[in-house]
Design a protein around this motif. Structure first.
Motif, PDB file in Angstrom:
ATOM      1  N   MET A  38       0.817  -0.971   0.304  1.00 23.79           N
ATOM      2  CA  MET A  38       0.000   0.050   0.017  1.00 23.79           C
ATOM      3  C   MET A  38       0.498   1.272   0.124  1.00 23.79           C
ATOM      4  N   PRO A  39       0.288   2.091  -0.999  1.00 20.50           N
ATOM      5  CA  PRO A  39       1.199   3.898  -0.481  1.00 20.50           C
ATOM      6  C   PRO A  39       1.190   4.402   0.081  1.00 20.50           C
ATOM      7  N   ILE A  40       1.992   4.955   1.354  1.00 16.67           N
ATOM      8  CA  ILE A  40       2.341   5.682   2.260  1.00 16.67           C
ATOM      9  C   ILE A  40       1.187   7.070   1.901  1.00 16.67           C
ATOM     10  N   LYS A  41       0.230   7.091   2.689  1.00 14.95           N
ATOM     11  CA  LYS A  41      -0.794   8.584   3.294  1.00 14.95           C
ATOM     12  C   LYS A  41       0.330   9.365   2.635  1.00 14.95           C
ATOM     13  N   GLY A  42      -0.613   9.527   0.680  1.00 18.82           N
ATOM     14  CA  GLY A  42       0.239  11.084   0.682  1.00 18.82           C
ATOM     15  C   GLY A  42       0.970  10.979  -0.570  1.00 18.82           C
ATOM     16  N   LEU A  43       2.099   9.792  -0.838  1.00 14.06           N
ATOM     17  CA  LEU A  43       2.702   9.602  -1.971  1.00 14.06           C
ATOM     18  C   LEU A  43       2.296   9.434  -3.003  1.00 14.06           C
ATOM     19  N   TYR A  44       1.195   9.819  -3.726  1.00 10.50           N
ATOM     20  CA  TYR A  44       0.871  10.241  -5.166  1.00 10.50           C
ATOM     21  C   TYR A  44       1.045  11.662  -5.656  1.00 10.50           C
ATOM     22  N   LYS A  45       0.656  12.317  -4.405  1.00  8.26           N
ATOM     23  CA  LYS A  45       0.206  13.614  -4.085  1.00  8.26           C
ATOM     24  C   LYS A  45       1.792  14.429  -3.879  1.00  8.26           C
ATOM     25  N   LEU A  46       3.064  13.534  -3.251  1.00  7.89           N
ATOM     26  CA  LEU A  46       4.293  14.401  -3.514  1.00  7.89           C
ATOM     27  C   LEU A  46       5.060  13.705  -4.714  1.00  7.89           C
ATOM     28  N   THR A  47       4.666  13.228  -5.545  1.00  5.72           N
ATOM     29  CA  THR A  47       5.128  12.493  -6.452  1.00  5.72           C
ATOM     30  C   THR A  47       4.652  13.144  -8.039  1.00  5.72           C
ATOM     31  N   LYS A  48       3.479  14.029  -7.929  1.00  6.98           N
ATOM     32  CA  LYS A  48       3.095  15.167  -8.209  1.00  6.98           C
ATOM     33  C   LYS A  48       3.959  16.608  -8.465  1.00  6.98           C
ATOM     34  N   TRP A  49       3.173  16.593  -7.386  1.00  5.65           N
ATOM     35  CA  TRP A  49       4.467  18.036  -6.966  1.00  5.65           C
ATOM     36  C   TRP A  49       5.999  17.929  -7.136  1.00  5.65           C
ATOM     37  N   VAL A  50       6.517  17.232  -8.009  1.00  2.00           N
ATOM     38  CA  VAL A  50       8.061  16.844  -7.592  1.00  2.00           C
ATOM     39  C   VAL A  50       7.915  16.566  -9.409  1.00  2.00           C
ATOM     40  N   GLY A 132      25.582  14.909   3.009  1.00  6.40           N
ATOM     41  CA  GLY A 132      25.083  16.203   3.068  1.00  6.40           C
ATOM     42  C   GLY A 132      24.251  16.887   2.717  1.00  6.40           C
ATOM     43  N   MET A 133      22.770  15.951   2.221  1.00  2.93           N
ATOM     44  CA  MET A 133      21.482  16.721   1.202  1.00  2.93           C
ATOM     45  C   MET A 133      20.400  16.746   3.047  1.00  2.93           C
ATOM     46  N   PRO A 134      19.882  17.510   2.370  1.00  4.44           N
ATOM     47  CA  PRO A 134      18.914  17.240   3.579  1.00  4.44           C
ATOM     48  C   PRO A 134      17.610  15.869   3.268  1.00  4.44           C
ATOM     49  N   VAL A 135      17.912  15.401   4.686  1.00  4.02           N
ATOM     50  CA  VAL A 135      16.454  14.141   4.459  1.00  4.02           C
ATOM     51  C   VAL A 135      15.721  13.833   5.817  1.00  4.02           C
ATOM     52  N   ILE A 136      13.936  13.849   4.699  1.00  2.00           N
ATOM     53  CA  ILE A 136      12.781  13.964   5.504  1.00  2.00           C
ATOM     54  C   ILE A 136      12.548  12.287   5.525  1.00  2.00           C
ATOM     55  N   GLY A 137      13.289  12.386   7.667  1.00  2.42           N
ATOM     56  CA  GLY A 137      11.978  11.053   7.831  1.00  2.42           C
ATOM     57  C   GLY A 137      11.064  10.544   7.939  1.00  2.42           C
ATOM     58  N   LEU A 138      11.173   9.156   7.535  1.00  8.46           N
ATOM     59  CA  LEU A 138       9.314   9.319   7.853  1.00  8.46           C
ATOM     60  C   LEU A 138       9.532   8.138   8.480  1.00  8.46           C
ATOM     61  N   GLU A 160       1.282  13.259   4.058  1.00 10.59           N
ATOM     62  CA  GLU A 160      -0.097  14.062   3.788  1.00 10.59           C
ATOM     63  C   GLU A 160       0.550  15.284   4.672  1.00 10.59           C
ATOM     64  N   ASP A 161       2.037  14.849   5.819  1.00  8.82           N
ATOM     65  CA  ASP A 161       2.141  15.515   7.170  1.00  8.82           C
ATOM     66  C   ASP A 161       2.154  17.621   6.779  1.00  8.82           C
ATOM     67  N   PRO A 162       1.203  18.312   7.054  1.00  9.70           N
ATOM     68  CA  PRO A 162       1.541  19.410   6.620  1.00  9.70           C
ATOM     69  C   PRO A 162       3.290  20.281   7.325  1.00  9.70           C
ATOM     70  N   LYS A 163       3.923  19.867   7.314  1.00 13.37           N
ATOM     71  CA  LYS A 163       4.951  19.620   8.562  1.00 13.37           C
ATOM     72  C   LYS A 163       6.055  19.426   7.048  1.00 13.37           C
ATOM     73  N   LEU A 164       5.969  18.952   6.137  1.00 16.02           N
ATOM     74  CA  LEU A 164       6.592  18.612   4.296  1.00 16.02           C
ATOM     75  C   LEU A 164       5.978  19.267   3.919  1.00 16.02           C
ATOM     76  N   TRP A 165       4.647  19.853   3.110  1.00 16.06           N
ATOM     77  CA  TRP A 165       3.876  20.884   2.103  1.00 16.06           C
ATOM     78  C   TRP A 165       3.747  21.904   3.405  1.00 16.06           C
ATOM     79  N   GLU A 166       4.533  22.391   4.425  1.00 11.66           N
ATOM     80  CA  GLU A 166       4.433  24.158   4.635  1.00 11.66           C
ATOM     81  C   GLU A 166       6.706  24.119   3.533  1.00 11.66           C
ATOM     82  N   VAL A 167       7.214  23.329   4.219  1.00 13.58           N
ATOM     83  CA  VAL A 167       8.465  23.129   3.595  1.00 13.58           C
ATOM     84  C   VAL A 167       8.173  23.481   1.846  1.00 13.58           C
ATOM     85  N   LEU A 168       7.565  22.516   1.821  1.00  8.29           N
ATOM     86  CA  LEU A 168       7.409  22.463   0.272  1.00  8.29           C
ATOM     87  C   LEU A 168       6.760  23.910  -0.260  1.00  8.29           C
TER      88      LEU A 168
END
Length: 178
Positions: A38-50, A132-138, A160-168
């Motif tokens: 099963m995809p992690i919640k919000g996966l396809y929203k993030l892939t669309k953004w990318v 040396g890259m920023p890492v978003i931990g799940l 779907e975490d609001p913290k992620l979408w605030e950064v994006l």
């Protein structure tokens, strides 16, 4: 953990038995993934953004190639990654070493200053930080306190975490100002 390490922990006096168990585990995984993945919640929203932002991407994993390709295919992400899959065991050193992520930078011909990584494991977070890259931990597989020890830039529950979408959103704002 890599199979050699798992085998050594489980069967320190019979590494071959431990490696056999690891192979059996991989076979079972491949049988179950089609019906259980099963995809992690919000996966396809993030892939669309990318995709909407034209970002290059690669899957970087310590999973064996057949498992990684099966999971990516099952989730419908083969085209998203354009077959850019970096396997830890195919690098000089696997995660937690930075090599897999450094190889991804070369493959994609991008700078670490224009990247971010999404990771759900301690070894993966350590690898990204070491590269040396920023890492978003799940926190989808491991407890928050364990992941925090690896020093991610941001820790989220899912895509779907609001913290992620605030950064994006902040990245969108900077992009529009530039």
């Amino acid at each position: 953990m890599l199979d050699d390490d798992i085998a050594a922990v489980l069967f320190p006096n019979d590494i071959e038995r431990g490696l056999k168990l690891c192979e059996e585990k991989k076979e079972r995984f491949r049988k179950l993934v089609k019906e259980k993945a099963m995809p992690i919640k919000g996966l396809y929203k993030l892939t669309k953004w990318v995709e909407d932002h034209g970002l290059k991407r690669a899957a970087v994993t310590n999973s064996p190639r057949p498992n990684a390709e099966l999971m990516i295919s099952t989730l419908g992400l083969t085209d998203f990654f354009n077959h850019n899959i970096i396997i830890g065991d195919e690098c000089e050193h696997a995660k937690p070493a930075p090599n897999p992520y450094l190889n991804a930078l070369k493959l994609l011909n991008v700078s670490k200053d224009h990247t971010f990584i999404c990771e759900d494991s301690v070894s993966g977070i350590k690898a990204g930080v070491a590269a040396g890259m920023p890492v978003i931990g799940l926190t989808t597989r491991n407890p928050k306190h364990m992941l925090m020890k690896a020093n991610p830039t941001l820790l989220i529950e899912n895509y779907e975490d609001p913290k992620l979408w605030e950064v994006l959103g902040e990245l969108n704002k900077r992009e529009n100002e530039a």
